[in-house]
Design a protein around this motif. Structure first.
Motif, PDB file in Angstrom:
ATOM      1  N   LEU A  67      -8.799  64.766 -46.888  1.00 55.88           N
ATOM      2  CA  LEU A  67      -9.483  64.357 -45.987  1.00 55.88           C
ATOM      3  C   LEU A  67     -10.332  66.500 -45.859  1.00 55.88           C
ATOM      4  N   PRO A  68     -10.716  66.612 -45.134  1.00 55.88           N
ATOM      5  CA  PRO A  68     -11.266  67.743 -44.684  1.00 55.88           C
ATOM      6  C   PRO A  68     -10.336  69.280 -44.771  1.00 55.88           C
ATOM      7  N   ASN A  69      -9.471  68.866 -44.362  1.00 59.16           N
ATOM      8  CA  ASN A  69      -9.223  70.483 -43.372  1.00 59.16           C
ATOM      9  C   ASN A  69      -7.130  70.250 -43.879  1.00 59.16           C
ATOM     10  N   THR A  70      -6.641  70.661 -43.314  1.00 58.16           N
ATOM     11  CA  THR A  70      -4.983  70.625 -43.131  1.00 58.16           C
ATOM     12  C   THR A  70      -4.354  69.224 -42.341  1.00 58.16           C
ATOM     13  N   CYS A  71      -3.930  68.276 -42.743  1.00 58.21           N
ATOM     14  CA  CYS A  71      -3.376  67.306 -41.998  1.00 58.21           C
ATOM     15  C   CYS A  71      -2.795  67.547 -40.397  1.00 58.21           C
ATOM     16  N   TYR A  72      -2.557  67.466 -39.669  1.00 59.17           N
ATOM     17  CA  TYR A  72      -1.581  67.603 -38.462  1.00 59.17           C
ATOM     18  C   TYR A  72      -1.265  66.093 -37.693  1.00 59.17           C
ATOM     19  N   GLN A  73      -1.353  65.723 -37.719  1.00 64.12           N
ATOM     20  CA  GLN A  73      -1.318  64.229 -37.256  1.00 64.12           C
ATOM     21  C   GLN A  73      -1.303  63.056 -37.718  1.00 64.12           C
ATOM     22  N   ILE A  74      -0.812  61.450 -38.148  1.00 66.19           N
ATOM     23  CA  ILE A  74      -1.052  60.554 -38.904  1.00 66.19           C
ATOM     24  C   ILE A  74      -0.510  59.482 -37.714  1.00 66.19           C
ATOM     25  N   THR A  75      -1.197  58.820 -37.242  1.00 68.84           N
ATOM     26  CA  THR A  75      -0.357  57.763 -36.271  1.00 68.84           C
ATOM     27  C   THR A  75      -1.675  56.522 -36.701  1.00 68.84           C
ATOM     28  N   PHE A  76      -0.551  55.683 -36.699  1.00 64.45           N
ATOM     29  CA  PHE A  76      -1.089  53.405 -36.011  1.00 64.45           C
ATOM     30  C   PHE A  76      -1.182  53.262 -35.005  1.00 64.45           C
ATOM     31  N   SER A  77      -2.518  53.006 -35.615  1.00 64.04           N
ATOM     32  CA  SER A  77      -2.509  51.931 -33.814  1.00 64.04           C
ATOM     33  C   SER A  77      -1.145  50.411 -33.933  1.00 64.04           C
ATOM     34  N   PRO A  78      -0.306  50.680 -32.265  1.00 67.29           N
ATOM     35  CA  PRO A  78      -0.128  49.500 -32.659  1.00 67.29           C
ATOM     36  C   PRO A  78       0.472  48.118 -33.181  1.00 67.29           C
ATOM     37  N   ASP A  79      -0.790  48.154 -33.241  1.00 69.61           N
ATOM     38  CA  ASP A  79      -0.302  46.241 -34.692  1.00 69.61           C
ATOM     39  C   ASP A  79      -1.039  46.969 -36.002  1.00 69.61           C
ATOM     40  N   GLY A  80      -0.875  48.449 -36.201  1.00 70.33           N
ATOM     41  CA  GLY A  80      -1.125  47.919 -37.025  1.00 70.33           C
ATOM     42  C   GLY A  80      -2.369  48.161 -38.642  1.00 70.33           C
ATOM     43  N   ARG A  81      -3.115  47.689 -37.358  1.00 64.75           N
ATOM     44  CA  ARG A  81      -5.031  47.419 -38.284  1.00 64.75           C
ATOM     45  C   ARG A  81      -5.313  48.521 -38.240  1.00 64.75           C
ATOM     46  N   ARG A  82      -5.083  49.668 -37.882  1.00 63.47           N
ATOM     47  CA  ARG A  82      -5.797  50.767 -37.481  1.00 63.47           C
ATOM     48  C   ARG A  82      -4.915  51.886 -37.944  1.00 63.47           C
ATOM     49  N   MET A  83      -5.028  53.295 -38.405  1.00 62.39           N
ATOM     50  CA  MET A  83      -4.467  54.301 -38.455  1.00 62.39           C
ATOM     51  C   MET A  83      -5.552  55.546 -38.640  1.00 62.39           C
ATOM     52  N   PHE A  84      -4.722  56.554 -37.880  1.00 56.46           N
ATOM     53  CA  PHE A  84      -5.932  57.651 -37.342  1.00 56.46           C
ATOM     54  C   PHE A  84      -5.365  58.807 -38.576  1.00 56.46           C
ATOM     55  N   ALA A  85      -5.371  59.837 -38.269  1.00 55.65           N
ATOM     56  CA  ALA A  85      -5.343  61.002 -38.932  1.00 55.65           C
ATOM     57  C   ALA A  85      -6.412  62.537 -38.079  1.00 55.65           C
ATOM     58  N   GLY A  86      -5.947  62.959 -38.023  1.00 59.09           N
ATOM     59  CA  GLY A  86      -6.381  64.299 -37.631  1.00 59.09           C
ATOM     60  C   GLY A  86      -5.851  65.966 -38.193  1.00 59.09           C
ATOM     61  N   GLY A  87      -6.749  66.685 -38.050  1.00 55.41           N
ATOM     62  CA  GLY A  87      -6.276  67.786 -37.849  1.00 55.41           C
ATOM     63  C   GLY A  87      -7.146  69.306 -37.880  1.00 55.41           C
ATOM     64  N   LEU A  88      -6.617  70.079 -38.858  1.00 55.15           N
ATOM     65  CA  LEU A  88      -8.171  71.198 -37.998  1.00 55.15           C
ATOM     66  C   LEU A  88      -9.003  71.055 -38.254  1.00 55.15           C
ATOM     67  N   GLY A  89      -9.898  70.628 -37.888  1.00 55.24           N
ATOM     68  CA  GLY A  89     -11.801  70.489 -37.165  1.00 55.24           C
ATOM     69  C   GLY A  89     -11.834  69.109 -37.238  1.00 55.24           C
ATOM     70  N   PHE A  90     -10.988  68.098 -36.870  1.00 55.68           N
ATOM     71  CA  PHE A  90     -10.973  66.460 -37.615  1.00 55.68           C
ATOM     72  C   PHE A  90     -10.114  65.457 -37.123  1.00 55.68           C
ATOM     73  N   ILE A  91     -10.642  64.651 -36.501  1.00 58.83           N
ATOM     74  CA  ILE A  91     -10.068  63.084 -36.504  1.00 58.83           C
ATOM     75  C   ILE A  91     -10.733  62.244 -37.242  1.00 58.83           C
ATOM     76  N   ARG A  92     -10.272  61.433 -38.245  1.00 55.43           N
ATOM     77  CA  ARG A  92     -11.098  60.423 -39.309  1.00 55.43           C
ATOM     78  C   ARG A  92     -10.002  59.214 -38.417  1.00 55.43           C
ATOM     79  N   SER A  93     -10.513  57.799 -38.803  1.00 53.40           N
ATOM     80  CA  SER A  93     -10.119  56.239 -38.730  1.00 53.40           C
ATOM     81  C   SER A  93     -10.347  55.565 -40.102  1.00 53.40           C
ATOM     82  N   TYR A  94      -9.148  54.413 -39.969  1.00 54.41           N
ATOM     83  CA  TYR A  94      -9.285  53.486 -41.073  1.00 54.41           C
ATOM     84  C   TYR A  94      -8.887  51.990 -39.975  1.00 54.41           C
ATOM     85  N   THR A  95      -9.598  51.193 -41.364  1.00 57.26           N
ATOM     86  CA  THR A  95      -9.176  50.105 -40.795  1.00 57.26           C
ATOM     87  C   THR A  95      -8.456  49.980 -41.442  1.00 57.26           C
TER      88      THR A  95
END
Length: 289
Positions: free
Chosen positions: A176-204
């Protein structure tokens, strides 16, 4: 906007979905804050810890049944037994211990993860593994399988699968671009989001592999997923609402007269509570998305 009913520093904050309210305490009193801004006093504490008696007993049952980042909490009795256990007393840092799926117990301490099991009233260690990269600071569990995601201060993002008594496979998901603050899955588990200092990324996620599908550069302290939207707490910069179904699209932004310290979401009522760490004002919102 509402006047803050409690002091600046909260001891705990929970969403009580069964009655549509926020349960909050600053160590001096416990209150229920309802979505219309009204306050119910639950207990005056006078410096004593909250005992979860009376009406609070029902709240405790609901809180313990809820999964936070995929994990379920130990009961108060189990936490006491944990603190009396040899594995707890032999750990230098204060460990984090929670239930994963299938009553598997995960024990996090520094750079190690252990699988535990109740044998009578004793906690027994079944297996231990070292984490990859730097010390993990954020964890999340996939909604439908025993796969752990963890991120570090250095932006490393790893997955770790495990069974009832063994660790199976560890994979580096991303840098990731920087420190990781949060990791969250969508309720169905088909998508994951990771956010941190200056960014949010998502993954199928197909059950085994994470594929990057979105990246946003943004100030971020925390975020909430609401259907096809992500609500971003930007601290001093207010809120952003981004539609993330396909490509990211900003729907609206909101400036507030205070820096947002904490954000809590009451899902059934689509109510958002924003707490300031430096003023006597809070804010309540009802979402229409």
């Amino acid at each position: 906007m509402i006047p803050a009913p409690l002091g600046t520093y909260l001891k705990f904050a929970y969403t009580i979905e069964s009655i549509g309210a926020f349960l909050l305490s600053d160590g001096e009193k416990v209150v229920l804050l309802r979505t219309d801004g009204s306050i119910d006093l639950i207990a005056n504490l006078d410096g004593e810890p909250y005992q979860w008696g009376g009406v609070g007993a029902d709240f405790e049952v609901e809180i313990l049944q809820r999964r936070v980042n995929g994990f379920k909490s130990l009961t108060r009795y189990e936490r006491q037994r944990l603190k009396e256990s040899a594995i707890y007393k032999s750990t230098r840092n204060i460990p984090i211990v929670n239930y994963a799926h299938d009553d598997v117990i995960l024990f996090f301490a520094g750079k190690s993860i252990a699988l535990l099991k109740w044998v009578g009233e004793e906690l027994v260690e079944l297996k231990r593994t070292r984490t990859k990269g730097r010390d993990p600071i954020r964890w999340a569990l996939a909604p439908e399988q025993n796969m752990l995601l963890y991120g570090t201060n250095y932006g490393e993002l790893y997955s770790q699968t495990f069974g009832r008594d063994c660790f199976i496979k560890s994979v580096k998901v991303d840098q990731l671009p920087n420190t990781c603050y949060q990791i969250t899955f969508s309720p169905d588990g088909r998508r994951m989001f990771a956010g941190g200092l200056g960014f949010i990324r998502s993954y199928t996620f197909d059950g085994s592999t994470f594929t990057p599908d979105m990246s946003i550069a943004t100030a971020m302290r925390s975020f909430e997923l609401v259907e096809d939207y992500i609500i971003i707490n930007k601290g001093i910069h207010g809120l952003d609402v981004i539609r993330v179904k396909d490509k990211p699209e900003r729907v609206t932004s909101l400036d507030l007269p205070f820096m947002i310290d904490k954000m809590y979401f009451l899902a059934p009522q689509k109510a958002l509570l924003l707490i300031s760490g430096n003023t006597s004002d809070w804010a309540l919102f009802k979402l229409s998305c």
